[in-house]
Design a protein around this motif. Structure first.
Motif, PDB file in Angstrom:
ATOM      1  N   VAL A   1     -36.437  12.485 -38.267  1.00 19.04           N
ATOM      2  CA  VAL A   1     -35.545  11.426 -38.725  1.00 19.04           C
ATOM      3  C   VAL A   1     -35.881  11.074 -40.171  1.00 19.04           C
ATOM      4  O   VAL A   1     -37.045  10.873 -40.517  1.00 19.04           O
ATOM      5  N   GLY A  25     -30.771  12.947 -39.386  1.00 22.36           N
ATOM      6  CA  GLY A  25     -31.656  14.036 -39.015  1.00 22.36           C
ATOM      7  C   GLY A  25     -31.818  14.265 -37.529  1.00 22.36           C
ATOM      8  O   GLY A  25     -32.304  15.302 -37.122  1.00 22.36           O
ATOM      9  N   ARG A  26     -31.492  13.302 -36.725  1.00 22.07           N
ATOM     10  CA  ARG A  26     -31.556  13.478 -35.273  1.00 22.07           C
ATOM     11  C   ARG A  26     -30.670  12.421 -34.633  1.00 22.07           C
ATOM     12  O   ARG A  26     -30.203  11.515 -35.305  1.00 22.07           O
ATOM     13  N   THR A  27     -30.521  12.525 -33.324  1.00 23.51           N
ATOM     14  CA  THR A  27     -29.703  11.537 -32.655  1.00 23.51           C
ATOM     15  C   THR A  27     -30.320  10.143 -32.779  1.00 23.51           C
ATOM     16  O   THR A  27     -31.532   9.975 -32.691  1.00 23.51           O
ATOM     17  N   ASN A  75     -25.239   5.007 -37.604  1.00 16.77           N
ATOM     18  CA  ASN A  75     -26.684   5.247 -37.741  1.00 16.77           C
ATOM     19  C   ASN A  75     -27.305   4.343 -38.803  1.00 16.77           C
ATOM     20  O   ASN A  75     -28.077   4.797 -39.648  1.00 16.77           O
TER      21      ASN A  75
END
Length: 124
Positions: A1, A25-27, A75
């Motif tokens: 992340v 970068g990620r969930t 996000n």
């Protein structure tokens, strides 16, 4: 992340600022997001945290003045800071972790990912 904090600046006592933290970068799902700060000459300290469920936690020193929120679709995590005083002067960091039990949520070591920090200076 990857975390990118922004929104810091210079404000007079009694004023407000809103910090933002963009995660990538990620969930973002189920990730705990936190804000910490490092006042001049002091250790990093917990400010606020928020779970995916929107459960929030605050340091006693900011309770009632700061509000943490998140926009999971974007996000993003925010820290609305009102009634600022000179003791709030610090570098503010956003942080993230996949999961944290409640008793550990105030400890920097519980977080795996950190942003670069944004300076907040409150003048008297």
């Amino acid at each position: 992340v990857q975390l990118q904090a922004s929104g810091g600046g210079l404000v007079q006592a009694g004023g407000s600022l809103r910090l933002s933290c963009a995660a990538s970068g990620r969930t973002f799902r189920n990730v705990v997001m936190g804000w910490f700060r490092r006042p001049p000459g002091k250790e990093r300290e917990f400010v606020a945290a928020i779970r995916w469920s929107d459960t929030t936690y605050y340091a006693d020193s900011v309770k009632g003045r700061f509000t943490i929120s998140r926009d999971n679709a974007k996000n993003m995590v925010y820290l609305q800071m009102n009634l600022l005083n000179p003791e709030d002067t610090a570098v503010y960091y956003c942080a993230a972790a996949p999961r944290i039990i409640q008793s550990m949520i105030r400890f920097p070591s519980s977080y795996d990912y950190w942003g670069q920090g944004t300076q907040v200076t409150v003048s008297s």
